[in-house]
Design a protein around this motif. Structure first.
Motif, PDB file in Angstrom:
ATOM      1  N   ARG A  10       0.873  -1.175   0.000  1.00 35.65           N
ATOM      2  CA  ARG A  10       0.000   0.000   0.000  1.00 35.65           C
ATOM      3  C   ARG A  10       0.907   1.220   0.000  1.00 35.65           C
ATOM      4  N   ALA A  11       0.889   1.954  -1.078  1.00 39.53           N
ATOM      5  CA  ALA A  11       1.817   3.071  -1.263  1.00 39.53           C
ATOM      6  C   ALA A  11       1.686   4.132  -0.174  1.00 39.53           C
ATOM      7  N   ALA A  60      20.181  13.012 -14.723  1.00 42.06           N
ATOM      8  CA  ALA A  60      20.346  11.616 -15.114  1.00 42.06           C
ATOM      9  C   ALA A  60      19.020  11.103 -15.662  1.00 42.06           C
ATOM     10  N   ARG A  61      19.095  10.118 -16.540  1.00 44.58           N
ATOM     11  CA  ARG A  61      17.896   9.490 -17.090  1.00 44.58           C
ATOM     12  C   ARG A  61      17.610   8.256 -16.262  1.00 44.58           C
ATOM     13  N   VAL A  62      16.487   8.258 -15.551  1.00 48.92           N
ATOM     14  CA  VAL A  62      16.183   7.223 -14.573  1.00 48.92           C
ATOM     15  C   VAL A  62      14.958   6.417 -14.997  1.00 48.92           C
ATOM     16  N   VAL A  63      15.074   5.119 -14.851  1.00 48.44           N
ATOM     17  CA  VAL A  63      13.935   4.224 -15.011  1.00 48.44           C
ATOM     18  C   VAL A  63      13.753   3.515 -13.679  1.00 48.44           C
ATOM     19  N   GLY A  64      12.590   3.682 -13.074  1.00 46.68           N
ATOM     20  CA  GLY A  64      12.277   3.014 -11.812  1.00 46.68           C
ATOM     21  C   GLY A  64      11.386   1.819 -12.077  1.00 46.68           C
ATOM     22  N   VAL A  65      11.738   0.680 -11.473  1.00 50.74           N
ATOM     23  CA  VAL A  65      10.982  -0.553 -11.648  1.00 50.74           C
ATOM     24  C   VAL A  65      10.655  -1.119 -10.269  1.00 50.74           C
ATOM     25  N   ASP A  66       9.413  -1.535 -10.092  1.00 51.95           N
ATOM     26  CA  ASP A  66       9.023  -2.173  -8.841  1.00 51.95           C
ATOM     27  C   ASP A  66       8.024  -3.274  -9.164  1.00 51.95           C
ATOM     28  N   ALA A  67       8.060  -4.360  -8.399  1.00 52.25           N
ATOM     29  CA  ALA A  67       7.141  -5.472  -8.606  1.00 52.25           C
ATOM     30  C   ALA A  67       5.708  -5.089  -8.262  1.00 52.25           C
ATOM     31  N   SER A  68       5.531  -4.019  -7.506  1.00 53.52           N
ATOM     32  CA  SER A  68       4.211  -3.602  -7.060  1.00 53.52           C
ATOM     33  C   SER A  68       3.691  -2.438  -7.903  1.00 53.52           C
ATOM     34  N   ALA A  69       2.659  -2.695  -8.672  1.00 56.34           N
ATOM     35  CA  ALA A  69       2.021  -1.620  -9.436  1.00 56.34           C
ATOM     36  C   ALA A  69       1.415  -0.589  -8.492  1.00 56.34           C
ATOM     37  N   GLU A  70       0.941  -1.032  -7.331  1.00 57.24           N
ATOM     38  CA  GLU A  70       0.364  -0.129  -6.334  1.00 57.24           C
ATOM     39  C   GLU A  70       1.391   0.883  -5.854  1.00 57.24           C
ATOM     40  N   ILE A  72       4.071   2.045  -7.447  1.00 57.97           N
ATOM     41  CA  ILE A  72       4.385   3.000  -8.511  1.00 57.97           C
ATOM     42  C   ILE A  72       3.206   3.942  -8.748  1.00 57.97           C
ATOM     43  N   ALA A  73       1.993   3.403  -8.769  1.00 56.66           N
ATOM     44  CA  ALA A  73       0.800   4.224  -8.993  1.00 56.66           C
ATOM     45  C   ALA A  73       0.560   5.185  -7.839  1.00 56.66           C
ATOM     46  N   GLY A  74       1.022   4.832  -6.627  1.00 58.87           N
ATOM     47  CA  GLY A  74       0.748   5.633  -5.450  1.00 58.87           C
ATOM     48  C   GLY A  74       1.783   6.673  -5.128  1.00 58.87           C
ATOM     49  N   ARG A  75       2.747   6.909  -6.019  1.00 56.80           N
ATOM     50  CA  ARG A  75       3.802   7.873  -5.735  1.00 56.80           C
ATOM     51  C   ARG A  75       3.211   9.228  -5.353  1.00 56.80           C
ATOM     52  N   GLY A  76       3.655   9.735  -4.215  1.00 58.24           N
ATOM     53  CA  GLY A  76       3.229  11.060  -3.775  1.00 58.24           C
ATOM     54  C   GLY A  76       1.905  11.087  -3.052  1.00 58.24           C
TER      55      GLY A  76
END
Length: 81
Positions: A10-11, A60-70, A72-76
């Motif tokens: 839970r983000a 810098a060019r950043v790609v963030g990856v996480d196993a949890s879509a929740e 990433i979707a909950g950022r901020g």
């Protein structure tokens, strides 16, 4: 065979209760040698992406990856819980 499990993250809760995780890593972005403009950086397990975003501010060019879509979707977002 890999079993698919439900996304239990839970983000908002993570940001509210576990901010020390990304706060502790801030010196990786601001300290020496630090990310440089134009570098390509892969942030595996980026969670809600606070460090990915701070790293991107350096140019810098950043790609963030996480196993949890929740996560990433909950950022901020914050639940206050």
């Amino acid at each position: 065979m890999t079993e698919i499990t439900a996304d239990h993250w839970r983000a908002g809760h993570y940001r509210d209760r576990h901010a020390f995780v990304f706060e502790a890593g801030r010196n990786l972005v601001t300290g020496w040698p630090g990310p440089q403009a134009g570098e390509h950086i892969l942030d595996l397990g980026c969670g809600t992406g606070e460090l990915s975003a701070q790293t991107a501010e350096t140019g810098a060019r950043v790609v963030g990856v996480d196993a949890s879509a929740e996560m990433i979707a909950g950022r901020g977002q914050s639940t206050g819980a």
